[in-house]
Design a protein around this motif. Structure first.
Motif, PDB file in Angstrom:
ATOM      1  N   GLY A  25       4.181   3.108   3.841  1.00 17.77           N
ATOM      2  CA  GLY A  25       3.980   2.737   2.440  1.00 17.77           C
ATOM      3  C   GLY A  25       3.906   1.250   2.167  1.00 17.77           C
ATOM      4  N   LEU A  26       4.601   0.432   2.945  1.00 16.96           N
ATOM      5  CA  LEU A  26       4.653  -1.005   2.661  1.00 16.96           C
ATOM      6  C   LEU A  26       3.296  -1.712   2.749  1.00 16.96           C
ATOM      7  CD1 LEU A  26       8.051  -2.249   4.108  1.00 16.96           C
ATOM      8  CD2 LEU A  26       7.342  -2.040   1.746  1.00 16.96           C
ATOM      9  N   PRO A  27       2.464  -1.447   3.748  1.00 16.75           N
ATOM     10  CA  PRO A  27       1.166  -2.133   3.758  1.00 16.75           C
ATOM     11  C   PRO A  27       0.307  -1.814   2.528  1.00 16.75           C
ATOM     12  CG  PRO A  27       1.624  -1.231   5.916  1.00 16.75           C
ATOM     13  CD  PRO A  27       2.674  -0.706   4.988  1.00 16.75           C
ATOM     14  N   ARG A  28       0.354  -0.584   2.076  1.00 20.34           N
ATOM     15  CA  ARG A  28      -0.409  -0.228   0.868  1.00 20.34           C
ATOM     16  C   ARG A  28       0.155  -0.926  -0.359  1.00 20.34           C
ATOM     17  NH1 ARG A  28      -3.394   4.753   0.102  1.00 20.34           N
ATOM     18  NH2 ARG A  28      -4.349   5.191   2.100  1.00 20.34           N
ATOM     19  N   LEU A  29       1.463  -1.013  -0.433  1.00 17.25           N
ATOM     20  CA  LEU A  29       2.094  -1.693  -1.553  1.00 17.25           C
ATOM     21  C   LEU A  29       1.732  -3.173  -1.540  1.00 17.25           C
ATOM     22  CD1 LEU A  29       4.047  -1.518  -3.953  1.00 17.25           C
ATOM     23  CD2 LEU A  29       5.897  -1.980  -2.345  1.00 17.25           C
ATOM     24  N   ARG A  30       1.731  -3.786  -0.378  1.00 20.54           N
ATOM     25  CA  ARG A  30       1.372  -5.204  -0.257  1.00 20.54           C
ATOM     26  C   ARG A  30      -0.066  -5.433  -0.691  1.00 20.54           C
ATOM     27  NH1 ARG A  30      -1.007  -8.545   3.457  1.00 20.54           N
ATOM     28  NH2 ARG A  30      -0.244 -10.666   3.493  1.00 20.54           N
ATOM     29  N   ASP A  31      -0.987  -4.574  -0.250  1.00 20.77           N
ATOM     30  CA  ASP A  31      -2.390  -4.717  -0.651  1.00 20.77           C
ATOM     31  C   ASP A  31      -2.563  -4.563  -2.155  1.00 20.77           C
ATOM     32  OD1 ASP A  31      -3.264  -5.249   1.888  1.00 20.77           O
ATOM     33  OD2 ASP A  31      -3.957  -3.195   2.291  1.00 20.77           O
ATOM     34  N   SER A  32      -1.829  -3.649  -2.756  1.00 23.14           N
ATOM     35  CA  SER A  32      -1.971  -3.471  -4.204  1.00 23.14           C
ATOM     36  C   SER A  32      -1.431  -4.676  -4.968  1.00 23.14           C
ATOM     37  CB  SER A  32      -1.285  -2.189  -4.668  1.00 23.14           C
ATOM     38  OG  SER A  32       0.103  -2.269  -4.493  1.00 23.14           O
ATOM     39  N   VAL A  33      -0.383  -5.309  -4.449  1.00 17.42           N
ATOM     40  CA  VAL A  33       0.142  -6.523  -5.087  1.00 17.42           C
ATOM     41  C   VAL A  33      -0.877  -7.663  -4.972  1.00 17.42           C
ATOM     42  CG1 VAL A  33       1.918  -8.317  -4.911  1.00 17.42           C
ATOM     43  CG2 VAL A  33       2.567  -5.907  -4.854  1.00 17.42           C
ATOM     44  N   LEU A  34      -1.516  -7.810  -3.800  1.00 23.11           N
ATOM     45  CA  LEU A  34      -2.528  -8.848  -3.622  1.00 23.11           C
ATOM     46  C   LEU A  34      -3.712  -8.626  -4.552  1.00 23.11           C
ATOM     47  CD1 LEU A  34      -2.569  -9.257   0.274  1.00 23.11           C
ATOM     48  CD2 LEU A  34      -1.436 -10.702  -1.423  1.00 23.11           C
ATOM     49  N   LYS A  35      -4.166  -7.384  -4.669  1.00 21.26           N
ATOM     50  CA  LYS A  35      -5.277  -7.071  -5.569  1.00 21.26           C
ATOM     51  C   LYS A  35      -4.905  -7.365  -7.013  1.00 21.26           C
ATOM     52  CE  LYS A  35      -7.387  -3.474  -2.772  1.00 21.26           C
ATOM     53  NZ  LYS A  35      -7.650  -2.030  -2.652  1.00 21.26           N
ATOM     54  N   SER A  36      -3.692  -7.045  -7.380  1.00 22.90           N
ATOM     55  CA  SER A  36      -3.229  -7.310  -8.744  1.00 22.90           C
ATOM     56  C   SER A  36      -3.187  -8.808  -9.029  1.00 22.90           C
ATOM     57  CB  SER A  36      -1.851  -6.696  -8.938  1.00 22.90           C
ATOM     58  OG  SER A  36      -1.334  -7.018 -10.197  1.00 22.90           O
ATOM     59  N   ASN A  37      -2.749  -9.613  -8.060  1.00 19.89           N
ATOM     60  CA  ASN A  37      -2.714 -11.063  -8.244  1.00 19.89           C
ATOM     61  C   ASN A  37      -4.110 -11.631  -8.445  1.00 19.89           C
ATOM     62  OD1 ASN A  37       0.049 -11.088  -7.993  1.00 19.89           O
ATOM     63  ND2 ASN A  37       0.054 -11.814  -5.895  1.00 19.89           N
ATOM     64  N   SER A 131      -6.461 -13.985  -1.873  1.00 16.12           N
ATOM     65  CA  SER A 131      -5.052 -13.823  -1.540  1.00 16.12           C
ATOM     66  C   SER A 131      -4.976 -12.869  -0.357  1.00 16.12           C
ATOM     67  CB  SER A 131      -4.279 -13.257  -2.724  1.00 16.12           C
ATOM     68  OG  SER A 131      -2.925 -13.097  -2.395  1.00 16.12           O
ATOM     69  N   GLY A 132      -4.605 -13.387   0.797  1.00 15.46           N
ATOM     70  CA  GLY A 132      -4.578 -12.564   1.998  1.00 15.46           C
ATOM     71  C   GLY A 132      -5.981 -12.105   2.360  1.00 15.46           C
ATOM     72  N   THR A 133      -6.165 -10.808   2.455  1.00 17.73           N
ATOM     73  CA  THR A 133      -7.476 -10.256   2.795  1.00 17.73           C
ATOM     74  C   THR A 133      -8.295  -9.911   1.562  1.00 17.73           C
ATOM     75  OG1 THR A 133      -6.542  -8.029   2.899  1.00 17.73           O
ATOM     76  CG2 THR A 133      -6.598  -9.297   4.957  1.00 17.73           C
ATOM     77  N   VAL A 134      -7.740 -10.086   0.374  1.00 20.23           N
ATOM     78  CA  VAL A 134      -8.407  -9.718  -0.871  1.00 20.23           C
ATOM     79  C   VAL A 134      -9.017 -10.964  -1.500  1.00 20.23           C
ATOM     80  CG1 VAL A 134      -8.078  -8.701  -3.148  1.00 20.23           C
ATOM     81  CG2 VAL A 134      -6.740  -7.864  -1.223  1.00 20.23           C
ATOM     82  N   SER A 135     -10.295 -10.880  -1.872  1.00 18.21           N
ATOM     83  CA  SER A 135     -10.924 -11.991  -2.588  1.00 18.21           C
ATOM     84  C   SER A 135     -11.933 -11.443  -3.589  1.00 18.21           C
ATOM     85  CB  SER A 135     -11.604 -12.962  -1.624  1.00 18.21           C
ATOM     86  OG  SER A 135     -12.710 -12.343  -1.021  1.00 18.21           O
TER      87      SER A 135
END
Length: 149
Positions: A25-37, A131-135
């Motif tokens: 669950g943690l990697p998905r949670l991290r990705d959703s936080v990055l997308k939200s930012n 942010s991370g892998t999200v742009s």
């Protein structure tokens, strides 16, 4: 035989199962936080563009948005002073990148709006947030509107 409770092996099995579930669950949670930012930074940029255009139209003078890039990227809106000559920074310098923990890069250092709310020189620009892998990016067209958000 009247003892109640869990054995050490039962407790270890439960902890292993919980650890596996959390590990997935943690990697998905991290990705959703990055997308939200990134999404929040884009929304904040759209608000600042609208604020600069509105200031140019309401004051009848040129409003300038000045961008700095990087993880401490900032946006400053300067317009003519209400009480007389000179310029003033409208609302202070806004550090979008630091607030939303993203890296900000813009295709130009400044963007100006004339008193009609149009971009001076009809030049558009792109502001990219990562942010991370999200742009993702915000595109400001030559008319001064945010066309992709």
């Amino acid at each position: 035989m009247g003892k109640r409770g869990f054995t050490l092996i039962e407790m270890l099995i439960v902890f292993v199962i919980v650890g596996i579930v959390v590990g997935f669950g943690l990697p998905r949670l991290r990705d959703s936080v990055l997308k939200s930012n990134v999404r929040s930074a884009k929304s904040g940029m759209a608000t600042l563009v609208a604020k600069a255009r509105a200031a140019a139209v309401s004051r009848g003078c040129t409003a300038t948005m000045t961008f700095t890039s990087g993880t401490n990227g900032t946006v400053a809106i300067s317009v003519c002073a209400v009480s007389g000559g000179g310029t003033q920074i409208l609302g202070g310098v806004d550090s979008l990148a630091a607030r939303y923990k993203v890296a900000m890069t813009s295709s130009a250092g400044t963007l100006q709006f004339d008193p009609r709310g149009l971009s001076v020189g009809y030049s558009g620009m792109t502001v990219r947030f990562a942010s991370g892998t999200v742009s993702d990016s915000v595109i400001i067209n030559p008319l001064g509107k945010v066309v992709r958000q």
